[in-house]
Structure formats: C-alpha cells, structure tokens
Design a protein around this motif. Structure first.
Motif, PDB file in Angstrom:
ATOM      1  N   GLY A   1      46.407  -4.363  36.544  1.00 33.08           N
ATOM      2  CA  GLY A   1      46.584  -5.526  37.396  1.00 33.08           C
ATOM      3  C   GLY A   1      45.319  -6.081  38.010  1.00 33.08           C
ATOM      4  N   GLN A   2      44.174  -5.514  37.686  1.00 28.80           N
ATOM      5  CA  GLN A   2      42.937  -5.981  38.309  1.00 28.80           C
ATOM      6  C   GLN A   2      42.528  -7.360  37.802  1.00 28.80           C
ATOM      7  N   SER A   3      41.995  -8.151  38.708  1.00 27.28           N
ATOM      8  CA  SER A   3      41.442  -9.448  38.331  1.00 27.28           C
ATOM      9  C   SER A   3      40.135  -9.226  37.578  1.00 27.28           C
ATOM     10  N   VAL A   4      40.000  -9.895  36.431  1.00 28.04           N
ATOM     11  CA  VAL A   4      38.814  -9.726  35.595  1.00 28.04           C
ATOM     12  C   VAL A   4      37.652 -10.501  36.201  1.00 28.04           C
ATOM     13  N   ARG A   5      36.573  -9.806  36.503  1.00 29.49           N
ATOM     14  CA  ARG A   5      35.452 -10.413  37.231  1.00 29.49           C
ATOM     15  C   ARG A   5      34.211 -10.525  36.356  1.00 29.49           C
ATOM     16  N   TRP A   6      34.318 -11.332  35.340  1.00 28.32           N
ATOM     17  CA  TRP A   6      33.168 -11.762  34.569  1.00 28.32           C
ATOM     18  C   TRP A   6      33.016 -13.263  34.753  1.00 28.32           C
ATOM     19  N   CYS A   7      31.837 -13.767  34.485  1.00 26.68           N
ATOM     20  CA  CYS A   7      31.610 -15.206  34.642  1.00 26.68           C
ATOM     21  C   CYS A   7      32.564 -15.989  33.740  1.00 26.68           C
ATOM     22  N   PRO A   8      33.085 -17.112  34.204  1.00 23.60           N
ATOM     23  CA  PRO A   8      33.915 -17.953  33.332  1.00 23.60           C
ATOM     24  C   PRO A   8      33.144 -18.320  32.063  1.00 23.60           C
ATOM     25  N   GLY A   9      33.768 -18.126  30.923  1.00 25.12           N
ATOM     26  CA  GLY A   9      33.126 -18.441  29.660  1.00 25.12           C
ATOM     27  C   GLY A   9      32.359 -17.297  29.042  1.00 25.12           C
ATOM     28  N   CYS A  10      32.224 -16.191  29.748  1.00 25.47           N
ATOM     29  CA  CYS A  10      31.522 -15.023  29.215  1.00 25.47           C
ATOM     30  C   CYS A  10      32.267 -14.494  27.985  1.00 25.47           C
ATOM     31  N   GLY A  11      31.498 -14.087  26.971  1.00 20.80           N
ATOM     32  CA  GLY A  11      32.106 -13.543  25.766  1.00 20.80           C
ATOM     33  C   GLY A  11      32.862 -12.254  25.983  1.00 20.80           C
ATOM     34  N   ASP A  12      32.607 -11.573  27.090  1.00 25.81           N
ATOM     35  CA  ASP A  12      33.305 -10.318  27.378  1.00 25.81           C
ATOM     36  C   ASP A  12      34.815 -10.522  27.502  1.00 25.81           C
ATOM     37  N   HIS A  13      35.229 -11.691  27.990  1.00 24.65           N
ATOM     38  CA  HIS A  13      36.668 -11.963  28.118  1.00 24.65           C
ATOM     39  C   HIS A  13      37.351 -11.852  26.753  1.00 24.65           C
ATOM     40  N   ALA A  14      36.738 -12.465  25.741  1.00 24.89           N
ATOM     41  CA  ALA A  14      37.329 -12.446  24.406  1.00 24.89           C
ATOM     42  C   ALA A  14      37.356 -11.037  23.838  1.00 24.89           C
TER      43      ALA A  14
ATOM     44  N   LEU B   1      34.232  -3.048  31.836  1.00 24.48           N
ATOM     45  CA  LEU B   1      35.476  -3.132  31.067  1.00 24.48           C
ATOM     46  C   LEU B   1      36.513  -2.060  31.410  1.00 24.48           C
ATOM     47  N   PRO B   2      36.139  -0.794  31.670  1.00 26.12           N
ATOM     48  CA  PRO B   2      37.176   0.193  31.992  1.00 26.12           C
ATOM     49  C   PRO B   2      38.055  -0.183  33.177  1.00 26.12           C
ATOM     50  N   TYR B   3      37.538  -1.011  34.102  1.00 24.71           N
ATOM     51  CA  TYR B   3      38.341  -1.421  35.254  1.00 24.71           C
ATOM     52  C   TYR B   3      39.553  -2.247  34.844  1.00 24.71           C
ATOM     53  N   TYR B   4      39.514  -2.816  33.654  1.00 28.33           N
ATOM     54  CA  TYR B   4      40.562  -3.737  33.224  1.00 28.33           C
ATOM     55  C   TYR B   4      41.486  -3.119  32.186  1.00 28.33           C
ATOM     56  N   MET B   5      41.458  -1.791  32.108  1.00 30.89           N
ATOM     57  CA  MET B   5      42.269  -1.073  31.132  1.00 30.89           C
ATOM     58  C   MET B   5      43.316  -0.207  31.825  1.00 30.89           C
TER      59      MET B   5
END
Length: 337
Positions: A14-27, A58-62
């Motif tokens: 349930g954590q909010s993903v905190r990468w910059c908008p448009g960052c390739g990490d989201h994909a 990334l582990p925070y979002y798993m």
C-alpha cells in the motif's frame, strides 16, 4: 515449488511510490509485479534486496520480504540470504552506480560463483539519488556535476563484465518496452544460477533522454533487435534486416539485397555453452549494429548455493554430527562440575 494463480496486485503493497514523475523506475516496477505474477511464486517465498540509490527504493513497494541494505552490498546480502534460505526466490535491485562502482567487486563475484539470484541492473548512466554525478557507465566526455569539463575515462559495459565473470545468463530490456522486460525477467527467474538483466532506464531529472537514440519509437525497430532463442536474427520496421557472419564478426544486411537471403541470417542460440557469439551480440550498441534486447545468454551451470548444501550434507554424513554442538563434542572434551 508452490505455484498458483497470482495477479500483479498480489505483489504490491500500500505504500505510495516515491519516484519522480516520469522516471523509468515506475515502468520497471510495474513489469516486475507482472513477471512475479506470471511466475506464480508466492510473495512469502520471494525476497527483494537492494543497495542504495533511486532504484534501491524498490523493495518498499513490494508485498514480499525485502531488505534495503547499504551502498554496493546488495549482492553480498543477497548471496548470504539465498545460501541460508535456498527455498526462496531472491531478486537483487541495483543501479549502475550501486552495482558497478562501490558494489562492482560483489557484482562480478556473485556472477562468477553463479549464486541463484536474479540481478536487475538499472542503467541510466548517472548517479540520480546524489543529484547528477557521472557513473561507471557514463560515456567518455560526459558532462556532469562531477565532470564539468567531460569525463576522461571509458565506461564499464555491464554485459562485458558479466561475460568476463563467466556469467551464464544475460538479458537486456528498455524501460519503455514492457513486454520484452517481462519476458526477460521471467526467464531470469526460471534460470538456475546468477541471472543479470540490464534495464536501460531514463532519469528524467539528471540525464533525461540518454537512451533516446535507441528507445524513440520512430527508429527503435531499426536500432534494436529482439533476440529469441531458435529464431532468425531479424530486425527493422519491416523485419527485412538481419545479422550475418562477416569473418569472425557480425554484420547487418538487408535481406534480398547484395546477394543476401534469409538463409544467410543467423539463428539465435541462447543455450550454446560457448559465449563467443553471445558476447558479440551483447556488445552491439545501436550504431553500426542494432542494440540487442531479450535473452542473449541462458546456459545451465553448477549453482553455488546448491554446491554449498551438497558439501554440508556430505561432511555431516562423513563426520556423523548434525549440529555445531555435536561437532564440538565429537572431539576430546571434558566436563566441568
């Protein structure tokens, strides 16, 4: 291994993903969730281990076990975790700085030992978390905050390090091509031993567009080649270009011109033990020859953690003890009362 039907949502928390908008990490995160669902390994039998850097959040979002370790030490921690917990599927998340600079020694030895971990190497050719210094993969002449007049050194090429360390699995994907990313991650997890997946990733803040030469939709088909085991090495918008042998080297030709036919085009064999052609394919850069994406090398080889387990079992059987206490008491000893 216990498997059942899972969805990508089962691997998200349930954590909010905190990468910059448009960052390739989201994909990449999105693709990893989908790959895990396809594999069907339960979240409680999965661990995601990272070092330091933007990618290492990334582990925070798993919705799995996770460990955000220290700079450059993800491979060391992942190795120890896998040896102690052989039933777990282990993913290591590293950036080009974390994995190849301070963590470079751990990286090559994890590959050399063939530890059964899946290494995702995010390559944006920059230090993003520390605000824009050049990294081990930045090109010669690259201008950054730590190289205002341009770098005067040549970069590491991740594929070259993998092959130099006698790696048995190497794949590559780009952050904007989700299907290929999922295909490669699934194959990496199914491979027994160390697997390395280089993902060309865009940092929108400090190195925006660094991979545009090959990722832009307008010419991606002509500057990349999607390798598939057992299939002809064809590429191009019309799939009319192919790779052929030119002495000991590779050459890109147009099928039907200059005497080249489809029979001249090479067939990809990802499973051949020889890494000679695999290394040539992995080193193509999208200029004179198309950049290779997909599964470039996937070869079976003895696995480190399985070897450790077998050795322990053999020693136990020979020595006749199962615990440290039994081992200590097996020798000469006395009892103090």
């Amino acid at each position: 291994m216990e498997c059942k039907n899972y969805t990508a949502a089962d691997y998200k928390n349930g954590q909010s993903v905190r990468w910059c908008p448009g960052c390739g990490d989201h994909a990449i995160l999105n693709v990893l969730h989908k790959a895990m669902a396809e594999l069907g390994v339960p979240p409680y039998k999965t661990a995601v281990i990272s070092g330091i850097g933007c990618s290492s959040r990334l582990p925070y979002y798993m919705n799995t076990y996770g460990f955000h370790t220290i700079h450059g030490r993800a491979a060391a921690v992942a190795t120890g975790f896998k040896v102690a917990n052989p039933e777990m599927t282990v993913w290591q998340i590293s950036g080009d700085g974390d994995g190849l600079a301070i963590g470079g020694n751990h990286f090559i030895h994890a590959v050399r030992r063939n530890v059964d971990i899946n290494i995702l190497l995010f390559n944006n050719k920059i230090y993003g978390l520390t605000k824009g210094q050049y990294s081990p993969t930045s090109d010669r002449g690259f201008v950054s905050k730590s190289s205002p007049y341009g770098t005067v050194e040549d970069p590491f090429i991740p594929a070259e390090l993998v092959f130099g360390a006698r790696g048995n699995f190497f794949g590559r994907a780009i952050d904007v091509d989700l299907p290929v990313g999922q295909e490669v991650m699934v194959a990496a997890a199914r491979h027994k031993g160390a697997s390395v997946v280089e993902v060309l990733q865009n940092c929108v803040i400090f190195n925006n567009g660094i991979h545009n030469y090959i990722t832009d939709r307008e010419f991606r088909a002509d500057r990349t080649i999607h390798l598939r085991h057992g299939e002809k090495m064809l590429f191009g918008k019309n799939m009319d270009k192919g790779l052929v042998r030119d002495g000991f080297l590779l050459k890109a030709v147009e099928v039907g011109k200059d005497g080249y036919t489809i029979d001249d085009v090479l067939v990809h064999d990802a499973h051949t033990p020889s890494n000679f052609l695999h290394q040539q394919l992995a080193m193509m850069d999208g200029y004179s020859l198309p950049l290779a994406v997909g599964i470039i090398r996937d070869v079976e080889s003895p696995v480190y953690n399985e070897g450790v387990d077998m050795q322990i079992a053999e020693v136990k059987a020979k020595k006749g003890f199962d615990t440290l206490r039994d081992m200590i008491l097996a020798g000469e000893h006395w009892e103090v009362k």
